[in-house]
Design an enzyme around this catalytic site. Structure first.
Site, PDB file in Angstrom:
ATOM      1  N   HIS A 233     -64.093  30.723 -18.755  1.00  0.00           N
ATOM      2  CA  HIS A 233     -64.304  30.017 -17.493  1.00  0.00           C
ATOM      3  C   HIS A 233     -63.027  29.280 -17.074  1.00  0.00           C
ATOM      4  CE1 HIS A 233     -66.903  27.748 -14.587  1.00  0.00           C
ATOM      5  NE2 HIS A 233     -65.920  26.877 -14.727  1.00  0.00           N
ATOM      6  N   GLU A 234     -62.514  28.479 -17.992  1.00  0.00           N
ATOM      7  CA  GLU A 234     -61.334  27.680 -17.646  1.00  0.00           C
ATOM      8  C   GLU A 234     -60.109  28.573 -17.442  1.00  0.00           C
ATOM      9  OE1 GLU A 234     -61.940  24.866 -16.644  1.00  0.00           O
ATOM     10  OE2 GLU A 234     -63.904  24.548 -17.573  1.00  0.00           O
ATOM     11  N   HIS A 237     -59.975  29.405 -13.793  1.00  0.00           N
ATOM     12  CA  HIS A 237     -59.368  28.353 -12.967  1.00  0.00           C
ATOM     13  C   HIS A 237     -57.851  28.367 -13.127  1.00  0.00           C
ATOM     14  CE1 HIS A 237     -62.972  26.419 -11.508  1.00  0.00           C
ATOM     15  NE2 HIS A 237     -63.445  26.200 -12.715  1.00  0.00           N
ATOM     16  N   GLU A 263     -64.095  28.098  -8.163  1.00  0.00           N
ATOM     17  CA  GLU A 263     -65.205  28.372  -9.077  1.00  0.00           C
ATOM     18  C   GLU A 263     -65.543  29.866  -9.075  1.00  0.00           C
ATOM     19  OE1 GLU A 263     -66.051  26.128 -11.070  1.00  0.00           O
ATOM     20  OE2 GLU A 263     -67.974  26.720 -11.923  1.00  0.00           O
TER      21      GLU A 263
HETATM   22 ZN    ZN Z   1     -65.402  25.559 -13.136  1.00  0.00          ZN
END
Ligand code: ZN
Length: 472
Positions: A233-234, A237, A263
């Site tokens: 997830h990170e 980003h 996101e």
């Molecule tokens: Zn996030």
């Protein structure tokens, strides 16, 4: 890493910095320069960096100069103080301890809203800070669609829970092995040691000062493997920030276009890539090597387990489908909060009622209910909807990528992710903040906000996982 005792001083430092930066930006001289530049910018090619820089800076200035520096500083200062109160209140599971700080934050936010022209809905002003140009009514329309399609689907899944065994996801997984395996994955995605870091934290996030300094954090729990998904997830980003065109370095355009678009990138790597079967065809033998206790688990069983849909209490631990209802609940409460339509003291009760209504769950205490998220402590009202917008957008972009690269899943099976990353660079990341979120989405997905692809993706995938017929 800061000791708790530093909090008050840090609140003051942040407020001072915020006030100085704000004063410098809204100085009359900047206004004069922008006024001079705007007509010049209109003579330039719309897509040129200079035209975008003028356009976007004029817009930032227009918003910022409406807010008195004292108010901006006060919001920052109170946010830092309320954060500490929230930490204590959550620990004690006592909303009453946080209430006076929340009241102050809301009052400041209402003063902030008053700095702007009347919008269709008060909440529009808050939303605009995180998702520029998005209207509350548009979000409501998307969320109403998610409610209509996904709530009955979740109910149906509940009747088939026997189809998915995830018992082996709870075990004993040494954190150093988790870190090693997380790194193996994100290195294949594009993490390099000279420009990225991965460090442990309480609440995972990504931050960076420039495209060549990307810092990811994750958290390791010995009894589960969530850290692997939160690292992916990170990475999403970080990758967005990392791939902004270098020509935009050290300009206000050198970051993602909005939180929703940001996101969409984290959710893409975490879910569309990291919870797909082709991804695990490559990585499953490797995770079995890292954690021998998974040795007897079948690939298909593993794939189903990491996609299990199960209503639960905590937003950040929620599965792909129920996650949205944690967000919708907050979106609905926040509108009432900013409109003074509810007494803040009633929030725990209202929260629990919505959890029951949407997910059929009883909330045992305030720590795992109304106090679970940090956002209200820093006054971040308007932030939550961007999480679900990100989900929706991620699949819109994904469908376009698949259309243009039909062999994408074959590549994942070979552990090859560069073509996806490069496609994202070209169609989204490189633009940074050059365009509005709406323009950026149009460029990346070739369409405007549309919940359809996301709903189809979820119902198709979960119908397969649960062995139920896809709804017509
Ligand atoms: Zn996030």
């Amino acid at each position: 890493m800061m000791p708790r005792g530093g909090a008050q001083a840090r609140a003051e430092q942040l407020a001072t910095l915020d006030k100085l930066a704000h004063e410098m930006f809204v100085a009359p001289e900047i206004g004069r320069l922008i006024d001079e530049l705007v007509p010049y910018g209109e003579t330039l090619d719309y897509d040129s960096d200079d035209a975008a820089l003028i356009r976007r800076s004029a817009r930032d200035y227009e918003k910022a100069h409406r807010v008195p520096p004292e108010l901006s500083a006060e919001i920052t200062r109170q946010g830092a103080i309320a954060y500490e109160a929230w930490v204590d209140a959550r620990q004690a599971s006592d909303f009453g301890k946080f209430l006076p700080y929340l009241q102050k934050n809301v009052e400041l936010k209402q003063r902030y809203v008053d700095c702007f022209e009347r919008a269709d809905e008060t909440y529009d002003v808050l939303l605009d800070d995180f998702e520029e140009g998005m209207k509350t009514a548009e979000v409501r329309e998307v969320f109403d669609q998610l409610k209509a399609e996904l709530l009955p689907f979740i109910a149906e899944i509940q009747e088939h829970q026997d189809a998915v065994d995830d018992s082996f996801l709870h075990g004993n997984f040494p954190p150093d092995k988790q870190r090693e395996f997380s790194l193996e994955i994100i290195r294949r995605f594009g993490f390099t040691d000279d420009q990225w870091r991965l460090d442990p934290t309480v609440h995972p996030f990504a931050s960076g000062t420039c495209p060549t300094d990307i810092r990811l954090t994750t958290r390791y729990a010995e009894d589960n493997l969530e850290s692997i998904f939160s690292s992916m997830h990170e990475f999403g980003h970080g990758c967005y920030e990392h791939q902004v065109d270098r020509a935009l370095d050290r300009t206000p355009l050198c970051s993602g276009a909005s939180l929703g678009l940001h996101e969409s990138q984290s959710r893409m790597w975490e879910n569309l890539v990291g919870r797909s079967l082709p991804f695990w065809r490559y990585f499953f033998p490797r995770i079995q090597d890292a954690f021998p206790e998974l040795g007897s688990v079948e690939l298909e069983t593993w794939y189903k387990a990491v996609n299990k849909v199960q209503p639960s209490l905590i937003r950040v631990d929620a599965d792909e489908v129920t996650y949205n209802f944690h967000v919708i609940l907050r979106f609905e409460l926040e509108q009432d909060i900013i409109d003074d339509a509810i007494d803040l003291a009633d929030l725990p009760e209202l929260w629990d009622a919505k959890m029951k209504e949407y997910l059929g769950i009883d909330v045992p205490d305030e720590a795992r209910g109304v106090l679970q998220d940090v956002h209200w402590s820093f006054g971040g009202l308007g932030y939550f909807p961007t999480y679900s917008l990100g989900n929706v957008i991620s699949v819109q972009i994904w469908e376009r990528a698949l259309e243009e690269m039909p062999d994408l899943y074959d590549q994942f099976e070979q552990g090859e992710f560069t073509p996806l990353r490069e496609w994202l660079r070209h169609h989204l990341h490189r633009y940074g903040r050059k365009y509005t979120p709406r323009e950026t989405l149009e460029k990346a997905a070739g369409s405007s906000l549309d919940a359809g692809p996301y709903i189809r993706y979820l119902t198709d995938k979960m119908s397969e996982v649960y062995g139920i017929g896809a709804p017509v």
